[in-house]
Design a protein around this motif. Structure first.
Motif, PDB file in Angstrom:
ATOM      1  N   ARG A   1       0.864  -1.192   0.047  1.00 27.36           N
ATOM      2  CA  ARG A   1       0.045  -0.046   0.027  1.00 27.36           C
ATOM      3  C   ARG A   1       0.830   1.115   0.160  1.00 27.36           C
ATOM      4  O   ARG A   1       2.017   1.107   0.439  1.00 27.36           O
TER       5      ARG A   1
ATOM      6  N   ASP B   1      -7.530  -0.141  -0.835  1.00 25.66           N
ATOM      7  CA  ASP B   1      -6.285  -0.244   0.044  1.00 25.66           C
ATOM      8  C   ASP B   1      -5.003  -0.078  -0.943  1.00 25.66           C
ATOM      9  O   ASP B   1      -3.765   0.448  -0.291  1.00 25.66           O
TER      10      ASP B   1
ATOM     11  N   ASP C   1       1.955  -0.881   7.162  1.00 23.41           N
ATOM     12  CA  ASP C   1       0.832  -1.910   6.944  1.00 23.41           C
ATOM     13  C   ASP C   1       1.611  -3.102   5.939  1.00 23.41           C
ATOM     14  O   ASP C   1       1.925  -2.741   4.903  1.00 23.41           O
ATOM     15  N   PRO C   2       1.697  -4.297   6.629  1.00 24.68           N
ATOM     16  CA  PRO C   2       2.366  -5.308   6.031  1.00 24.68           C
ATOM     17  C   PRO C   2       1.767  -5.846   4.936  1.00 24.68           C
ATOM     18  O   PRO C   2       2.046  -6.704   4.177  1.00 24.68           O
ATOM     19  N   HIS C   3       0.210  -5.694   4.959  1.00 24.00           N
ATOM     20  CA  HIS C   3      -0.512  -6.544   4.153  1.00 24.00           C
ATOM     21  C   HIS C   3      -1.174  -5.612   2.991  1.00 24.00           C
ATOM     22  O   HIS C   3      -1.383  -4.266   3.307  1.00 24.00           O
ATOM     23  N   ILE C   4      -1.866  -6.347   2.193  1.00 29.09           N
ATOM     24  CA  ILE C   4      -2.705  -5.855   0.997  1.00 29.09           C
ATOM     25  C   ILE C   4      -3.904  -6.846   1.111  1.00 29.09           C
ATOM     26  O   ILE C   4      -3.814  -7.929   1.312  1.00 29.09           O
ATOM     27  N   SER C   5      -4.799  -6.284   0.459  1.00 24.26           N
ATOM     28  CA  SER C   5      -6.284  -7.080   0.457  1.00 24.26           C
ATOM     29  C   SER C   5      -5.794  -8.068  -0.712  1.00 24.26           C
ATOM     30  O   SER C   5      -4.973  -8.051  -1.601  1.00 24.26           O
TER      31      SER C   5
ATOM     32  N   GLU D   1      -7.646  -8.934  -3.270  1.00 23.48           N
ATOM     33  CA  GLU D   1      -7.996  -8.361  -4.717  1.00 23.48           C
ATOM     34  C   GLU D   1      -6.842  -7.417  -4.932  1.00 23.48           C
ATOM     35  O   GLU D   1      -6.489  -7.397  -6.305  1.00 23.48           O
TER      36      GLU D   1
ATOM     37  N   ARG E   1      -6.225 -11.306   3.891  1.00 24.00           N
ATOM     38  CA  ARG E   1      -5.249 -10.399   3.355  1.00 24.00           C
ATOM     39  C   ARG E   1      -3.890 -10.936   3.150  1.00 24.00           C
ATOM     40  O   ARG E   1      -3.926 -12.538   3.236  1.00 24.00           O
TER      41      ARG E   1
ATOM     42  N   MET F   1     -10.333   3.692   2.636  1.00 19.54           N
ATOM     43  CA  MET F   1      -9.143   3.041   3.694  1.00 19.54           C
ATOM     44  C   MET F   1      -8.016   3.792   3.959  1.00 19.54           C
ATOM     45  O   MET F   1      -7.093   3.336   4.434  1.00 19.54           O
TER      46      MET F   1
ATOM     47  N   GLU G   1      -5.791   0.150   8.440  1.00 20.34           N
ATOM     48  CA  GLU G   1      -5.113  -1.005   8.285  1.00 20.34           C
ATOM     49  C   GLU G   1      -5.894  -2.299   7.496  1.00 20.34           C
ATOM     50  O   GLU G   1      -7.106  -2.409   8.059  1.00 20.34           O
ATOM     51  N   VAL G   2      -5.080  -2.737   6.860  1.00 16.59           N
ATOM     52  CA  VAL G   2      -6.054  -3.957   5.901  1.00 16.59           C
ATOM     53  C   VAL G   2      -6.491  -5.245   7.001  1.00 16.59           C
ATOM     54  O   VAL G   2      -7.595  -5.554   7.060  1.00 16.59           O
ATOM     55  N   ARG G   3      -5.646  -5.415   7.875  1.00 11.11           N
ATOM     56  CA  ARG G   3      -5.916  -6.504   8.753  1.00 11.11           C
ATOM     57  C   ARG G   3      -7.183  -6.351   9.600  1.00 11.11           C
ATOM     58  O   ARG G   3      -7.841  -7.402  10.108  1.00 11.11           O
TER      59      ARG G   3
END
Lengths: 187, 592
Positions: A69, A118, A128-132, A134, A174, B352, B356-358
């Motif tokens: 992100r 996101d 943020d270590p994540h993405i969705s 999608e 995620r 968003m 945070e995504v989580r």
């Protein structure tokens, strides 16, 4: 004024208990029972070298990597020494321009259809270590092209890397970008 | 809201409700001096504490002495933290060699943590040593929460006791609260948080290589430190390569648990509970929200037990739940509708930015209403980047006076002041003598209740007015237009009500906000605290009036609804004009 003595002494006692004994006890138990988590969930590459923390995102921008992100941390994106969000308000013209540029950058890589929010809106921590899921799936054509590998194969790797909601219902599904990119390096 | 988010929310509230009764009755036993399952371990510690500090646990205090002891203790907290912040470079456990605070920032921070506000005008990972975090901030997290809780207990005793001037012993209440309630719960949950990935160590910050190195443009400076300009007047930049980054470490989990449990909210890191090292998984997020609401929720049951009618507590809890769940629904709607100015650029319609995504939308929004309904002020999303009406939700919860669960203790005693107002107004309307919990409500109780309710509101409005005509205060805004006003209003509401969260774009580390904020936090904490203790003193001296046909039942749904209305009307009358100029104008600009 007979309460001055207890005010000072109790303050000192609570400092020793809550500020000394309690954190030391928690540290002792945490280091014994959960050493990996207590020390930052560090991850290693194939050579066993520590290359980061699975909880802290990294600023990937090369087409052969999955991108994280946007991040609004100071100096450079994903600067762990300066966590924080953009704090941009929803009608701020500069912010709206930035989002437009991010969308355009994605479109330039061949992305069509609605962009997952996101992937163009910065996270709260900037780390943020994540993405969705999608946002990960949408990057498959680009990464496959850059690496010269089969899309189907890459699709499977991405699908396998999706973390479900915790216990099936808490939070969001995620993909951990650093972990996924390290997975690609193993190919 | 998708079905998973709905299920998560329902499970959350069921978990909270299930815990309220056992914890509430446990806390009642603690403050009534009864034995509990922890007594075999804790009683010897407790007695040792009294012996060292010279406290006679049998000694009872009237309201003046109780308030005096509270103030003396808080003064000790303030002075010690102020000195610690100014001298942290000389103290141990400072592997990053962080420098001391300026006196203005130290003043603001010391008051902030003493008053349970935890407003932070500094960047945690850059400005605070491990020693200050542990021996300063974390200690304040415990005892400022305990201070609020024991004041609430003294107020409950005011209702319960008859024809006495005694409200209990502040030192005993404080000690029992810390040893039997705050420490054990924090201990357990800090370890649960570590299991999820919250860090807990004393290592120096770690330098780790990046998988793909990056670079950034840094303005070039001349010999005097001023930015260099080229011929066209543009700043000259040089590209700085970044091959490795510095990852902060520290004893985070032990602080995280009490930060939420004590509704303190002061983050170890700048990003607070959005930081993956403070709040790494959806489960840790769930637990942190639970910890925020746990004691304020359970305290309503403690109140019911102590006044001898648990339905009195359920009625107050019902009001809190009703407003909290409504607020959550509005916020969830606003954030899932998204920002039309962003959506029209071809983006999925949820907001968003600053999340945070989580945690997802529901996990972010539930945290937001919990942290602002209580006076916690920790954040797991950036409130500044909420949609205008979304951002109005946490702002309104703060402006209602931190009673929707509210701060540990302070939420309940402020809510009791509202209940007294509600009883009085309904008494006027239906011609009954105002009584609450068997005590007659008279002039003194009304004065004190009004003082409790209006102090923060008046402070917010006056300071916002001053801010708008002060150039440095206006220059601190990060966003232009109506949103800038929202930032200032939110910040001043937050300090005046001891919340501590912010529309964090606002540059708060300037003298204006440091100094006026210190004043607002002090007034917002101690004026209501002393007023409720004074009220408790007069209530305790009254005789008990048994309920009769003429008594308004305060343990039933109609009263709960009436109380809800009174809260909303007082809030709307005080703040509607300010809200109309900030978030509402911005919303209209956004959709038009």
């Amino acid at each position: 004024m007979k309460d001055i003595k207890p005010a000072i002494l109790l303050f000192i006692i609570f400092t020793i208990i809550c500020g000394g004994i309690y954190p030391l006890l928690v540290t002792g138990i945490a280091q014994a029972v959960f050493p990996r988590q207590a020390n930052g969930s560090l991850v290693t590459d194939t050579n066993g070298k520590v290359v980061g923390s699975s909880l802290i995102g990294q600023p990937f921008s090369d087409p052969k990597y999955f991108w994280p992100r946007p991040s609004a941390t100071a100096e450079f994106s994903y600067n762990p020494a300066a966590s924080g969000g953009s704090n941009a308000g929803p009608t701020n013209p500069a912010y709206l321009r930035t989002v437009g540029e991010r969308v355009k950058a994605l479109r330039d890589t061949g992305v069509t259809g609605p962009v997952p929010a996101d992937l163009v809106q910065a996270s709260a921590s900037g780390l943020d270590p994540h993405i969705s899921p999608e946002a990960a799936l949408l990057q498959i054509p680009r990464v496959a092209r850059a690496r010269g590998i089969d899309r189907e194969k890459l699709h499977k790797i991405v699908n396998d890397s999706i973390e479900d909601r915790q216990f099936g219902f808490i939070g969001s599904p995620r993909v951990n970008v650093l972990v996924l990119n390290l997975e690609l390096a193993r190919l | 809201m998708n079905p998973y988010e709905l299920l998560q929310t329902i499970v959350f509230f069921i978990t909270l409700l299930v815990l309220i009764k056992p914890l509430g009755s446990y806390m009642a036993r603690i403050f009534q001096g009864e034995r509990t399952f922890l007594s075999p371990i804790m009683t010897p510690c407790e007695n040792l504490v009294y012996r060292i500090s010279g406290v006679n646990p049998e000694d009872e205090m009237g309201w003046r002495r109780y308030a005096g002891a509270m103030l003396l203790f808080n003064l000790a907290l303030f002075v010690s933290l102020f000195v610690m912040l100014l001298t942290q470079h000389l103290l141990p456990l400072n592997p990053q060699k962080v420098p001391p605070f300026t006196w203005q920032l130290a003043l603001n921070t010391a008051i902030s943590f003493t008053t349970n506000t935890n407003w932070q005008a500094y960047v945690g990972e850059q400005a605070v040593s491990y020693f200050t975090q542990m021996a300063g901030l974390a200690v304040h997290n415990f005892v400022s929460a305990a201070t609020g809780l024991v004041i609430a207990i003294a107020v409950i005793r005011g209702f319960v006791r008859r024809k006495t001037s005694q409200l209990g012993n502040f030192w005993v209440d404080l000690t029992r609260c810390t040893l039997y309630i705050l420490l054990p719960i924090s201990m357990i949950f800090s370890l649960v948080l570590v299991s999820q990935g919250v860090i807990q160590n004393f290592s120096a910050y770690r330098n780790l290589p990046l998988v793909q190195s990056t670079s950034y443009d840094k303005p070039k400076l001349d010999d005097k430190g001023a930015p260099l300009k080229d011929a066209k007047g543009n700043p000259v930049v040089e590209s700085v390569p970044v091959k490795e980054v510095q990852i902060p470490m520290g004893p985070v989990a032990s602080q995280e648990a009490i930060k939420e449990l004590g509704t303190n909210g002061g983050g170890f890191f700048n990003a607070n509970s959005a930081h993956p090292f403070e709040n790494p998984t959806p489960l840790s997020n769930f637990i942190e929200i639970l910890l925020i609401l746990l004691i304020p929720g359970a305290l309503t049951y403690t109140f019911g037990v102590m006044v001898g009618n648990t339905r009195q507590g359920w009625a107050l809890l019902g009001v809190m739940l009703l407003i909290l769940i409504t607020a959550f629904a509005v916020l969830q709607w606003a954030e899932s509708s998204g920002n039309p100015l962003v959506v029209k650029q071809g983006i999925q319609s949820i907001n968003m930015e600053g999340k945070e995504v989580r945690n997802g939308l529901a996990g972010s929004n539930l945290f937001t209403v919990a942290t602002t309904g209580t006076s916690c002020g920790a954040v797991n999303s950036m409130h500044d980047s909420l949609t205008p009406l979304g951002g109005m939700v946490p702002l309104s919860l703060i402006l209602l006076g931190e009673i929707i669960f509210g701060g540990v203790g302070s939420g309940l005693y402020t809510m009791l002041a509202f209940a007294i107002i509600a009883v009085f107004v309904s008494g006027l309307m239906i011609g009954r003598t105002p009584e609450y919990l068997g005590k007659k409500i008279e002039v003194r109780e009304m004065w004190m209740s009004i003082l409790v309710i209006l102090t923060a509101g008046v402070t917010v409005l006056i300071l916002s007015g001053i801010a708008m005509i002060t150039p440095t205060a206006v220059a601190s805004m990060a966003n232009p237009g109506a949103h800038g006003l929202s930032e200032v209003l939110y910040g001043l509401a937050s300090v005046s009500n001891n919340n501590g969260s912010a529309f964090a774009g606002l540059n708060a580390n300037v003298n204006f906000y440091n100094l006026l904020g210190s004043l607002a936090m002090t007034l917002g904490r101690y004026v209501p605290a002393i007023a409720v203790l004074a009220m408790a003193g007069s209530l305790a001296e009254k005789k008990f009036i048994p309920p009769s046909l003429g008594t308004l039942p305060t343990d039933k749904a109609p009263f709960a609804l009436w109380l809800t209305l009174v809260i909303l009307i007082v809030g709307a009358l005080t703040f509607f004009p300010a809200l109309a100029l900030g978030p509402i104008v911005e919303h209209l600009m956004m959709v038009s």
